[in-house]
Design a protein around this motif. Structure first.
Motif, PDB file in Angstrom:
ATOM      1  N   ALA A  75     -11.347  -3.351 -12.923  1.00  0.00           N
ATOM      2  CA  ALA A  75     -11.163  -4.674 -12.323  1.00  0.00           C
ATOM      3  C   ALA A  75      -9.950  -4.670 -11.404  1.00  0.00           C
ATOM      4  N   PHE A  76      -8.884  -4.040 -11.861  1.00  0.00           N
ATOM      5  CA  PHE A  76      -7.658  -3.993 -11.064  1.00  0.00           C
ATOM      6  C   PHE A  76      -7.894  -3.224  -9.766  1.00  0.00           C
ATOM      7  N   VAL A 114      -2.073   1.664 -10.340  1.00  0.00           N
ATOM      8  CA  VAL A 114      -1.526   1.713  -8.985  1.00  0.00           C
ATOM      9  C   VAL A 114      -2.226   2.797  -8.163  1.00  0.00           C
ATOM     10  N   GLY A 115      -2.475   3.937  -8.786  1.00  0.00           N
ATOM     11  CA  GLY A 115      -3.193   4.993  -8.071  1.00  0.00           C
ATOM     12  C   GLY A 115      -4.555   4.506  -7.595  1.00  0.00           C
ATOM     13  N   GLY A 116      -5.287   3.867  -8.499  1.00  0.00           N
ATOM     14  CA  GLY A 116      -6.610   3.356  -8.142  1.00  0.00           C
ATOM     15  C   GLY A 116      -6.534   2.287  -7.068  1.00  0.00           C
ATOM     16  N   ALA A 117      -5.503   1.456  -7.142  1.00  0.00           N
ATOM     17  CA  ALA A 117      -5.340   0.406  -6.126  1.00  0.00           C
ATOM     18  C   ALA A 117      -5.065   1.019  -4.758  1.00  0.00           C
ATOM     19  N   GLY A 118      -4.254   2.063  -4.725  1.00  0.00           N
ATOM     20  CA  GLY A 118      -3.968   2.732  -3.455  1.00  0.00           C
ATOM     21  C   GLY A 118      -5.247   3.291  -2.839  1.00  0.00           C
ATOM     22  N   ILE A 119      -6.050   3.934  -3.660  1.00  0.00           N
ATOM     23  CA  ILE A 119      -7.302   4.515  -3.162  1.00  0.00           C
ATOM     24  C   ILE A 119      -8.201   3.420  -2.593  1.00  0.00           C
ATOM     25  N   ASN A 120      -8.269   2.289  -3.276  1.00  0.00           N
ATOM     26  CA  ASN A 120      -9.153   1.224  -2.790  1.00  0.00           C
ATOM     27  C   ASN A 120      -8.591   0.495  -1.568  1.00  0.00           C
ATOM     28  N   ALA A 121      -7.283   0.401  -1.466  1.00  0.00           N
ATOM     29  CA  ALA A 121      -6.710  -0.176  -0.248  1.00  0.00           C
ATOM     30  C   ALA A 121      -7.028   0.714   0.950  1.00  0.00           C
ATOM     31  N   ALA A 122      -7.001   2.027   0.723  1.00  0.00           N
ATOM     32  CA  ALA A 122      -7.368   2.959   1.798  1.00  0.00           C
ATOM     33  C   ALA A 122      -8.811   2.722   2.238  1.00  0.00           C
ATOM     34  N   LYS A 123      -9.680   2.383   1.287  1.00  0.00           N
ATOM     35  CA  LYS A 123     -11.088   2.125   1.641  1.00  0.00           C
ATOM     36  C   LYS A 123     -11.203   0.955   2.616  1.00  0.00           C
ATOM     37  N   VAL A 124     -10.422  -0.088   2.389  1.00  0.00           N
ATOM     38  CA  VAL A 124     -10.485  -1.252   3.283  1.00  0.00           C
ATOM     39  C   VAL A 124     -10.140  -0.820   4.711  1.00  0.00           C
ATOM     40  N   ALA A 125      -9.049  -0.071   4.844  1.00  0.00           N
ATOM     41  CA  ALA A 125      -8.613   0.372   6.172  1.00  0.00           C
ATOM     42  C   ALA A 125      -9.666   1.265   6.822  1.00  0.00           C
ATOM     43  N   LEU A 126     -10.218   2.191   6.045  1.00  0.00           N
ATOM     44  CA  LEU A 126     -11.208   3.117   6.597  1.00  0.00           C
ATOM     45  C   LEU A 126     -12.505   2.414   6.964  1.00  0.00           C
TER      46      LEU A 126
END
Lengths: 654, 654
Positions: A93-94, A296-308
Motif C-alpha cells: 500500500a505504501f 522507502v526503497g519501494g516508494a523510490g522505485i514507484n516514484a521513478a515509475k511516475v517520471a518514466l
C-alpha cells in the motif's frame, strides 16, 4: 518512418492488464484501493503548489486521516487494534501511495510506519492497548524522535538522556545541549501529540544505552511543559510535513512510558533485559524498524515509475527536428540517443520492482513469524533481511534521483513546469537517499554483513568494534571463501565448462549475466578483505585502513545488491508461462543485465573477465536491445498502472 | 588523529587572497561590485522562500533595476547608450551573480542578455537609439520570444508568421496554432512591455525564414490589443521570473520593427539580405546570441561553487562515527569515501573555471572585433567559438546539477532545509541543462563542427542537410585526418617517443594526460566518421545512420570539450610562478585529469591505450591525490570568494 533500419525482429506483444496483474501480485486488491484513493484525492497535487505551508500541512493531515478510514494505512497493525494484520500488504500500500503526493506518503510513513511501528515493535501489550487503536485511525498523531542535529546517522551516539528516578518511579528526559536536540522530526512542528523519544537510559550510575520512551509533547494542542519545539521551516520538498526540532527540559514520564519489549526497569530501579549485550540490544531494537527502509526503497522505485511514464509517453508523441524526412520531424523515441537515455531506466525499474517483491516477501515472512509464538525467528535470516533491505533502499532511492533527473531533462523546458510533475517528484524524493539511513552508510552496513557472513558477533559490537572485528577477524574466512578456486566453483553452478566461461557463454544468456555479477561480487569482497588484511598486517589503525578502502567497500556492497536484483528479475522471467509478456520481460531483463555489466565493464576488463572484443559487443547489444524494446515502451510503462490523474502533464502525455 | 596514514608529504600552502585574485583575473573590479551588491541584497534569498509568487516576482524586478543603477548589468552595452562597453566584463558580472538568488540572475539574463542582446546584435542604429538607454536602466523591460511550445530546440521550424503588408508598410504577426504559441518566455507574464519576436517572415508569396521583430506586448501595463498572454504558472524553481505564453492575433507593427542588421524589407516589399543563403543567414543571426550560452555555462560553474563551499566547510567540521578513536567521532572530510565524493568535484570546478576564462576571452575578442570597423571577423573563428561555447555550457551545467546533488547528499538531512541553500540551488539550476540549448543537442552541434572542421558549407544547410553533409561528405577527410599514423603524430607533439607513449609516460605528467585526452577525442571522431561511412555505403538513410551512432557522436563531443578544459587548466598552472598556489593547483589539475581518464578507463582499455595495471594505478593515484588535496580543501573553496551571506547555512559552515 522509423529510424530503426535493422532487420525486422518481430516485437513481442504485451498483454498490459496481465502484466499489471503480474506486477501487482498478491497485493492487487490493496494496490487498487490506494489507486482509487489517490484518484479521489488527486486535487492535492495541485493544492501542494497553491496552498501556503500551514494550509498544505493541514490538508495533508486531513487527507491521511481520511485515507486511514478506508483501511489503507493500517494494514500492518493487528486486527484486534483495528489493523489489517498483513505486513506485506501494508508495504504494498505504501509503495503504491508513492504514485501521488509524496507529503501524503511521508506523513503516512511517519505516523503508521515510524511512530506506529515503534509502538508496535518496541512496546508491549500495555502500549498496544493504550495507543494502537487511536493511532491506526489517525485520531492520535505522533512523532518518531530519533535523529538529533549532531548525530544524524550515528544513532548509537545520540545525546538525549532518560534518567530513572526511583523515588517517583519516573524517567526524566533531558536534552543536554543543542547538538542533542531532536531534528527533522515529522509531525513535531504542528500535529504530533505523542513522541517516541530515543534517549540514553541512565539507571543509578549506569548508562544502559539507547532506549525508546513514549513522551507527550502536546496537551490539548499546546506544547507540553518542559518541551520546546521549533519549526524546521521551509524545505526543498515535502512541505506538507511539519518537521521540527524538539528539546526536553527535565520532562518527567512514568516508568511505564519505557517501550519495554526488550528491556525494562523495575520500580526499584533494577535494569533488566532479555538481550544481555548492549550493542546487540541496540541493533535488535533497531532491527525491528527495518520496515521503514523497505518502504522507502519501494516508494523510490514507484516514484521513478511516475517520471518514466511521463517521459516515455511524451517521447512517443513529441517530434523534434527533421532527421529522416524533409516533411516531418522525428519522434523523440525514435532517436537512438533518446532510447539509450530512457529504456535502460525502464529496464532497471522493472528489475528493482522484482527485487522489492523479494525483500517485501522476506520481511513479511520474518515479521509474521516473529509475531507467532515461535518468536523472532532465525537471527541469521533477520540480519540478512536487514542487509537486503538496506541495499535495496540505497539502490532504489538513487535510482529515483537519477531517473527523475533524466526524465525531466528528456522533457526539456516543459519538464520544468510544476503541472508536469517533475518539480514535486524531484524535490520530494530528494531526501530519500539520506533518510531512513544515508545510502553510503547503508551500503557499508551491507558490506560488513557480507564480510562477516552475518556473524552473530556482529551485533555484539559497537561501530568502532565492528570495524575492528571486520578488519581483524573476518578477513581470513572471506579470503578463503573467495579464493580463485572457489570463485570458479561458484560460477560453474551456472555455467558448466572451463575457466573460459566468460568468453564461451552467449551474450544474451542469463546464466552468463548472473555468473558475471556473481564473480564481480565475490572478487570485490575478496579484494576488500585482502586490502584490510594488508593494512592490519602493517599495523595500521583498523579505522584508517577501513577509511582507505571505503570506496571498495561500497563498490562491493553495490555489486552484491545488483546481483540480488538481477537474480530476482531472472527468477521471475523464468517462472512465467511462454508468451508476449515473458518475451518482453526477457528483453528487458537482458537490457538490465547488459547495461549493468556495461556500466562496470572497466572493472571486468581489469579483472580478466571481459575481452575488449566482448566489451564492445556488449555495448552494441545494448543499443540493439534498446531498438527492440522501443516498440514496447508505452505498454511497459502503462503496465505500472499509475493513475492518469497522478501523471498530470496535460501537454506531455496527451 | 587523521585517517591519512600514508607517508607525510608536505602540503603546499595556499595564499587565499592571491588565489582569489588569480581566479577573478582582469575582472576583479566588476566581480567585487557584484559581490557587494549581492551582500547588500542578501535578504532576497530568504524572501524567495517567504513571499508569494507575485510579491517575489516584483521584488526580483525591483532588485534588478536597483542593481542596474550600479552599472553592474549594463557592461555589455555601448557607452553612448549608458553601458560599460566591455562584453567580457558583462559575462564576468553575470557569472558572479550566480552566487546569489538565481531568479535575479535569470531576470538579468532575460533583460540584458536575451532581450537587450537581440536588440543590440540583430538591430541597427534606429533600434539602438530607440531602446538601448531605457533597457540598460531597466525602465523598459522586455522579452525574448523565440521558443515555442511545439518547437523547443528546433528554432528554424518555429511556426509564428510575420507577413509583410506593403499597402500599410506593416508586418502582421500571427500565431497560426497552439503549437506555435511562444512559451516559457521570461518577463512575459507580468513585467515585459516589448518583445523581440522570432517569426517566419513572409514577403509576397515567399517565405524568407526566421527573423526577429520588436513587438509591444503591453501598453501602460495592459496587454496590447491582439496579444494574448498566459502565465506559465508555478515552476520547479526560478519562481521570481514571470514566465508566460504569448499568442499573436494579426498584430501589426511598422516596417521598422524588423531587426534589420542582416536583412531588410523595402517599403515596396522587396526583401534583401547581406547573407544570401537562408540557412547561413539563420545561423548567422543565431550566432550573435552565443553570449547567452557562455553566460549560462559560467553561471552553472559558479552555482556549483556555492554548493561545494558549503559541503566542504561542513565536512571539515562535522564529525560522524568513531572510526579511529574510542572517544571522538571522525571528521567527515577525513573519510576516504567522502574525499572521493567531494574533492574531484572541487578539481573539476577549477578546471571548468579556467575553461570558462578561455571561452569568455574568445567571445570578448570576436565580438569586440565585430563591433570595430573590420566587421564580424573570421567565420571559422566564430564557428569555433560557437562550438566551444556550446560545449562548455553543456559540461558546466551538467556539472552544476551533479555537484549540487552530491553536496546535498553529503550534508544529509540538513542539506534538505531551505536555509541551507541546496533547495534553491538545485531547483533553480535544474533548467540550465536544457535552456539556451538542450545539452544533448549542443553536443551534437559540437560534433558536427568537428566532423566538418567548421566548414563554411556547414551554415548553408538546414538540419537535415547538415546531417547529410556530415554523413556523406565530411567523413572521408576525418577518417584521413585521424588515421592511426596521424594520431600518433599528434601525440608525439606532446610525448616524444614511440608508440608506447601511454605506458612510458609518468602517471602525473600533464603531457601524458593531454595526450590521452587528445588521442581519445581524435579516435572517437574517427570512429564516428567510419560508422557513418559504413551506413552510407550500405545505402541507409543518413538520418537513420546518424541516429544509430548518436551516442558515439555525443561521446566524441564530450571528449573534445574535456580536452579543451584540461588544456585550459594545464596552461594556467604552467604559467603560474612557483609557489604554494602553483603547487596546489598542480595537484588539483592532476586530480581532474586522472579522474577524467579514470571515468572513461573502459574506453582507453578497449582502445589499447591503458593496460590493466596502469588503470588500477590511476585509481590508486586518484585516492592518493584526494588525500593530498584534503588539507587544502577549505582554502580552495574559500578562494572562490563566495560572500558568506550567500552561503547561509548557519549550522553547517559555522
Amino acid at each position: 518512418m522509423a529510424l530503426d533500419t535493422a532487420a525486422p525482429v518481430s516485437a513481442p506483444e504485451i498483454d498490459v492488464p496481465a502484466l499489471t496483474a503480474l506486477l501487482d501480485g498478491e497485493y492487487a486488491e490493496i494496490r487498487d484501493l490506494v489507486r482509487s484513493n489517490l484518484t479521489a484525492y488527486a486535487s492535492v497535487l495541485e493544492e501542494a503548489e497553491r496552498l501556503d505551508t500551514a494550509a498544505y500541512r493541514d490538508r495533508v493531515r486531513d487527507l491521511v486521516v481520511e485515507m486511514a478510514a478506508t483501511g489503507q494505512t493500517g494494514m500492518g497493525f493487528p486486527v484486534e487494534h483495528g489493523g489489517g494484520g498483513d505486513i506485506g500488504a501494508s508495504i504494498a500500500a505504501f509503495e503504491t501511495l508513492a504514485y501521488g503526493d509524496l507529503s501524503v506518503l511521508v506523513k503516512v510513513g511517519v505516523q503508521f510506519g515510524l511512530f506506529g511501528g515503534a509502538i508496535l515493535q518496541l512496546g508491549t501489550q500495555r502500549h498496544h492497548d493504550a495507543y494502537l487503536s487511536d493511532l491506526v485511525t489517525g485520531r492520535l498523531l505522533g512523532c518518531f524522535a530519533m535523529t538529533e542535529t549532531g548525530h544524524g546517522s550515528n544513532v548509537q551516539a545520540l545525546g538525549t538522556v532518560a534518567r530513572y528516578d526511583a523515588t517517583t518511579q519516573e524517567f526524566v528526559i533531558t536534552t543536554p545541549d543543542d547538538s542533542a536536540r531532536k531534528d527533522y522530526i515529522g509531525n513535531a512542528a504542528q500535529h504530533g501529540e505523542l513522541a517516541v523519544v530515543f534517549a540514553q537510559l541512565e539507571v543509578g550510575d549506569r548508562s544502559e544505552g539507547v532506549h525508546a520512551f513514549v513522551v507527550p509533547i502536546r496537551v490539548d494542542g499546546e506544547v507540553a511543559p518542559g518541551v520546546r519545539i521549533e519549526d524546521d521551516g521551509r524545505k526543498m520538498g515535502l512541505n506538507g510535513i511539519d518537521n521540527g526540532r524538539i528539546w526536553f527540559d527535565d520532562v518527567r514520564v512514568p516508568r511505564e512510558a519505557l517501550l519495554n519489549r526488550f528491556a525494562d526497569v523495575s520500580p526499584e530501579g533494577v535494569y533488566e533485559s532479555s538481550v544481555e549485550n548492549p550493542n546487540r540490544r541496540f541493533f535488535t531494537m533497531l532491527g525491528t524498524l527495518v520496515q521503514g527502509r523497505v518502504c522507502v526503497g519501494g516508494a523510490g522505485i514507484n516514484a521513478a515509475k511516475v517520471a518514466l511514464a511521463i517521459a516515455t509517453k511524451y517521447a512517443a508523441r513529441r517530434r523534434q527536428f527533421e532527421a529522416t524526412s524533409d516533411t516531418e520531424e522525428e519522434l523523440l523515441l525514435d532517436y537512438g540517443l533518446h532510447q539509450r537515455r530512457l529504456l535502460p531506466l525502464v529496464a532497471r525499474t522493472y528489475a528493482l520492482h522484482f527485487a522489492q517483491d523479494v525483500v517485501r516477501s522476506q520481511l513479511h515472512e520474518v515479521f509474521s513469524r516473529a509475531q507467532s509464538p515461535e518468536g523472532a525467528g532465525d537471527e541469521h535470516d533477520r540480519r540478512a533481511l536487514e542487509a537486503r533491505a538496506a541495499g535495496t533502499k540505497a539502490l532504489g532511492t538513487w535510482h529515483a534521483t537519477r531517473t527523475i533527473q533524466e526524465c525531466r531533462e528528456a522533457c526539456g523546458g516543459a519538464g520544468y513546469l510544476a503541472v508536469n510533475r517533475f518539480a514535486a517528484l524531484k524535490a520530494d524524493t530528494d531526501i530519500f537517499t539520506t533518510f531512513e539511513g544515508d545510502n553510503h552508510v547503508l551500503l557499508q552496513l551491507v558490506a560488513k554483513g557480507l564480510l562477516t557472513d552475518y556473524a552473530s558477533e556482529f551485533e555484539d559490537l559497537d561501530q568502532l568494534g565492528m570495524v575492528r572485528f571486520v578488519t581483524n577477524l573476518a578477513v581470513e574466512t572471506v579470503i578463503e571463501r573467495t579464493s580463485a578456486h572457489k570463485l570458479l566453483e561458484r560460477v560453474r553452478d551456472l555455467l558448466p565448462g572451463g575457466d573460459q566461461w566468460d568468453q564461451e557463454a552467449g551474450i544474451l544468456d542469463s546464466d552468463y549475466h548472473l555468473a558475471m555479477l556473481r564473480f564481480r561480487e565475490e572478487h570485490m569482497l575478496s579484494g576488500v578483505a585482502r586490502r584490510l588484511k594488508r593494512g592490519i598486517d602493517q599495523g595500521v589503525n583498523p579505522g584508517s585502513v577501513f577509511s582507505q578502502v571505503q570506496d571498495h567497500v561500497v563498490a562491493a556492497a553495490n555489486a552484491h545488491v545488483e546481483r540480488l536484483v538481477l537474480e530476482a528479475f531472472v527468477d521471475r522471467v523464468r517462472a512465467l508461462p511462454d508468451g508476449g509478456n515473458k518475451a518482453a520481460l526477457g528483453l528487458l531483463c537482458d537490457l538490465y543485465a547488459l547495461t549493468t555489466i556495461e556500466a562496470d565493464r572497466a572493472w571486468f576488463m581489469e579483472h580478466g573477465r571481459l575481452t575488449v572484443v566482448r566489451s564492445k559487443a556488449i555495448s552494441r547489444e545494448v543499443g540493439e536491445l534498446c531498438r527492440r524494446v522501443r516498440p514496447l515502451a508505452v505498454d511497459l510503462v502503462d503496465a505500472w498502472g499509475v493513475p492518469a490523474e497522478m501523471l498530470r502533464s496535460p501537454d506531455l502525455v496527451g
